[in-house]
Design an enzyme around this catalytic site. Structure first.
Site, PDB file in Angstrom:
ATOM      1  N   PRO A   9       0.567  -1.146  -0.018  1.00 47.17           N
ATOM      2  CA  PRO A   9       0.122  -0.167  -0.099  1.00 47.17           C
ATOM      3  C   PRO A   9       0.212   1.213  -0.032  1.00 47.17           C
ATOM      4  O   PRO A   9       1.511   1.416   0.316  1.00 47.17           O
ATOM      5  CB  PRO A   9      -0.921   0.169   1.535  1.00 47.17           C
ATOM      6  CG  PRO A   9      -0.124  -1.097   1.953  1.00 47.17           C
ATOM      7  CD  PRO A   9       0.393  -1.684   1.052  1.00 47.17           C
ATOM      8  N   ASN A  10       0.430   2.533  -0.429  1.00 45.62           N
ATOM      9  CA  ASN A  10       0.308   3.561  -0.982  1.00 45.62           C
ATOM     10  C   ASN A  10       2.221   3.756  -1.636  1.00 45.62           C
ATOM     11  O   ASN A  10       2.919   4.176  -2.308  1.00 45.62           O
ATOM     12  CB  ASN A  10       1.138   4.369   0.537  1.00 45.62           C
ATOM     13  CG  ASN A  10       0.321   4.859   0.940  1.00 45.62           C
ATOM     14  OD1 ASN A  10      -0.493   5.009   0.866  1.00 45.62           O
ATOM     15  ND2 ASN A  10      -0.423   3.903   2.380  1.00 45.62           N
ATOM     16  N   ARG A  17       5.306  11.357  -2.600  1.00 43.77           N
ATOM     17  CA  ARG A  17       4.998  11.310  -0.925  1.00 43.77           C
ATOM     18  C   ARG A  17       6.692  11.346  -0.240  1.00 43.77           C
ATOM     19  O   ARG A  17       7.139  10.600  -0.679  1.00 43.77           O
ATOM     20  CB  ARG A  17       3.573  10.278  -0.615  1.00 43.77           C
ATOM     21  CG  ARG A  17       4.799   8.665  -0.638  1.00 43.77           C
ATOM     22  CD  ARG A  17       3.803   7.373   0.810  1.00 43.77           C
ATOM     23  NE  ARG A  17       4.662   6.918   0.383  1.00 43.77           N
ATOM     24  CZ  ARG A  17       4.080   5.727   1.694  1.00 43.77           C
ATOM     25  NH1 ARG A  17       3.921   5.638   2.679  1.00 43.77           N
ATOM     26  NH2 ARG A  17       4.829   4.818   1.154  1.00 43.77           N
ATOM     27  N   TYR A  22      11.531   8.561   1.222  1.00 47.72           N
ATOM     28  CA  TYR A  22      11.435   7.087   0.258  1.00 47.72           C
ATOM     29  C   TYR A  22      11.870   8.054  -1.188  1.00 47.72           C
ATOM     30  O   TYR A  22      12.139   7.150  -2.018  1.00 47.72           O
ATOM     31  CB  TYR A  22       9.717   7.303  -0.029  1.00 47.72           C
ATOM     32  CG  TYR A  22       9.208   7.162   1.497  1.00 47.72           C
ATOM     33  CD1 TYR A  22       9.473   5.367   1.884  1.00 47.72           C
ATOM     34  CD2 TYR A  22       8.209   7.275   1.556  1.00 47.72           C
ATOM     35  CE1 TYR A  22       9.223   4.851   3.113  1.00 47.72           C
ATOM     36  CE2 TYR A  22       6.985   6.347   2.945  1.00 47.72           C
ATOM     37  CZ  TYR A  22       8.104   5.888   3.461  1.00 47.72           C
ATOM     38  OH  TYR A  22       6.736   5.152   4.609  1.00 47.72           O
ATOM     39  N   ASN A  73       7.396  -5.724  -0.698  1.00 47.10           N
ATOM     40  CA  ASN A  73       7.428  -4.620   0.139  1.00 47.10           C
ATOM     41  C   ASN A  73       6.681  -4.588   0.909  1.00 47.10           C
ATOM     42  O   ASN A  73       5.380  -3.662   0.342  1.00 47.10           O
ATOM     43  CB  ASN A  73       7.597  -2.828  -0.365  1.00 47.10           C
ATOM     44  CG  ASN A  73       7.611  -2.063   0.361  1.00 47.10           C
ATOM     45  OD1 ASN A  73       7.604  -1.961   1.400  1.00 47.10           O
ATOM     46  ND2 ASN A  73       8.855  -0.893   0.199  1.00 47.10           N
ATOM     47  N   ALA A  76       2.985  -0.190   5.355  1.00 53.58           N
ATOM     48  CA  ALA A  76       2.971  -0.658   6.227  1.00 53.58           C
ATOM     49  C   ALA A  76       2.300  -1.303   6.496  1.00 53.58           C
ATOM     50  O   ALA A  76       1.779  -2.311   8.058  1.00 53.58           O
ATOM     51  CB  ALA A  76       1.473   1.059   6.285  1.00 53.58           C
ATOM     52  N   GLU A  97      11.423  -9.096   2.344  1.00 46.44           N
ATOM     53  CA  GLU A  97      11.194  -8.419   2.844  1.00 46.44           C
ATOM     54  C   GLU A  97      12.010  -7.208   1.975  1.00 46.44           C
ATOM     55  O   GLU A  97      13.187  -7.127   3.082  1.00 46.44           O
ATOM     56  CB  GLU A  97      10.829  -8.068   4.048  1.00 46.44           C
ATOM     57  CG  GLU A  97      10.198  -7.372   5.316  1.00 46.44           C
ATOM     58  CD  GLU A  97       9.810  -7.296   6.008  1.00 46.44           C
ATOM     59  OE1 GLU A  97       9.602  -7.946   6.756  1.00 46.44           O
ATOM     60  OE2 GLU A  97      10.548  -5.979   6.978  1.00 46.44           O
ATOM     61  N   HIS A  99      12.270  -2.658   2.528  1.00 49.17           N
ATOM     62  CA  HIS A  99      12.215  -1.581   2.075  1.00 49.17           C
ATOM     63  C   HIS A  99      12.807  -0.132   1.832  1.00 49.17           C
ATOM     64  O   HIS A  99      14.315  -0.443   1.519  1.00 49.17           O
ATOM     65  CB  HIS A  99      11.775  -0.744   3.912  1.00 49.17           C
ATOM     66  CG  HIS A  99      10.456  -1.892   4.446  1.00 49.17           C
ATOM     67  ND1 HIS A  99       9.735  -2.193   4.483  1.00 49.17           N
ATOM     68  CD2 HIS A  99      11.148  -3.543   5.344  1.00 49.17           C
ATOM     69  CE1 HIS A  99       9.135  -3.013   4.873  1.00 49.17           C
ATOM     70  NE2 HIS A  99       9.806  -3.357   5.764  1.00 49.17           N
ATOM     71  N   ARG A 106      13.729   4.654  12.354  1.00 49.62           N
ATOM     72  CA  ARG A 106      11.775   5.733  12.518  1.00 49.62           C
ATOM     73  C   ARG A 106      10.940   5.144  13.536  1.00 49.62           C
ATOM     74  O   ARG A 106      11.622   4.920  14.765  1.00 49.62           O
ATOM     75  CB  ARG A 106      11.332   5.823  11.354  1.00 49.62           C
ATOM     76  CG  ARG A 106      12.621   5.204   9.457  1.00 49.62           C
ATOM     77  CD  ARG A 106      11.553   5.464   8.879  1.00 49.62           C
ATOM     78  NE  ARG A 106      10.327   6.269   8.210  1.00 49.62           N
ATOM     79  CZ  ARG A 106       9.131   6.344   7.483  1.00 49.62           C
ATOM     80  NH1 ARG A 106       9.220   4.694   6.737  1.00 49.62           N
ATOM     81  NH2 ARG A 106       7.690   6.442   7.475  1.00 49.62           N
TER      82      ARG A 106
HETATM   83  C1  DQA Z   1       8.093   1.095   3.517  1.00 52.51           C
HETATM   84  C2  DQA Z   1       8.241   1.489   5.228  1.00 52.51           C
HETATM   85  C3  DQA Z   1       6.894   1.160   6.395  1.00 52.51           C
HETATM   86  O1  DQA Z   1       7.189   1.246   7.213  1.00 52.51           O
HETATM   87  C4  DQA Z   1       5.863   2.493   5.504  1.00 52.51           C
HETATM   88  O2  DQA Z   1       4.745   2.064   5.681  1.00 52.51           O
HETATM   89  C5  DQA Z   1       5.951   2.278   4.018  1.00 52.51           C
HETATM   90  C6  DQA Z   1       7.054   2.750   3.546  1.00 52.51           C
HETATM   91  C7  DQA Z   1       9.542   1.353   3.045  1.00 52.51           C
HETATM   92  O3  DQA Z   1       9.371   0.455   2.094  1.00 52.51           O
HETATM   93  O4  DQA Z   1      10.268   2.066   3.695  1.00 52.51           O
HETATM   94  O5  DQA Z   1       4.785   2.004   3.720  1.00 52.51           O
HETATM   95  O6  DQA Z   1       7.278  -0.129   3.827  1.00 52.51           O
END
Ligand code: DQA
Length: 139
Positions: A9-10, A17, A22, A73, A76, A97, A99, A106
């Site tokens: 997500p996102n 964003r 990021y 990835n 959240a 996994e 990120h 963080r």
């Molecule tokens: C993320 C880190 C997560 O904590 C966050 O909610 C994201 C992006 C990252 O790629 O740094 O949406 O997965």
């Protein structure tokens, strides 16, 4: 070697964003970088993004029998989706996994990953290169 890359997500908003966290590369830029690396290294990649937990779970299930590795990835969902964790555990496909940001540097709620214990490893904090490092570790 077939690898499924899942962006949670996102991540479709990456590049727009919180760019100080990021970075400025968009998801299209990241996917292009992954594709270029994959073509060069003769790795078949499937790219998938979803903002929905159930769709991510369905995608993980659909990888059975046709995918050697998963790079995910989970966004959240990393921090609380037992359902995604169980899906990864169920399919028994080696998963990494990743990120973009360093989740360990963080907010406190990002320190915990419920996904990492069912993965081969976690790569966090290298921006788009996190995906490439994951792929490199697989080949
Ligand atoms: C993320 C880190 C997560 O904590 C966050 O909610 C994201 C992006 C990252 O790629 O740094 O949406 O997965």
């Amino acid at each position: 070697m077939r690898t499924l890359i899942i962006h949670g997500p996102n991540l479709n908003l990456t590049g727009k964003r919180e760019t100080e966290i990021y970075g400025k590369s968009t998801l299209d830029d990241i996917n292009r970088m992954i594709k270029e690396w994959a073509d060069k290294n003769k790795v078949e990649v499937e790219l998938f993004q979803s903002n929905h937990e159930g769709e991510i779970i369905d995608k993980i299930h659909s990888a059975v029998g046709n995918t050697d590795f998963i790079v995910i990835n989970p966004g959240a969902f990393t921090h609380y989706s037992i359902a995604i964790r169980d899906a990864i555990s169920a399919v028994e496909i080696p998963t990494i996994e990743v990120h973009l940001s360093n989740v360990h540097a963080r907010e406190f709620f990002r320190l915990k990953s419920v996904i990492a214990p069912v993965c081969k490893g976690q790569i966090s904090g290298f921006g788009p290169k996190s995906y490439i490092l994951a792929l490199e570790s697989l080949v």
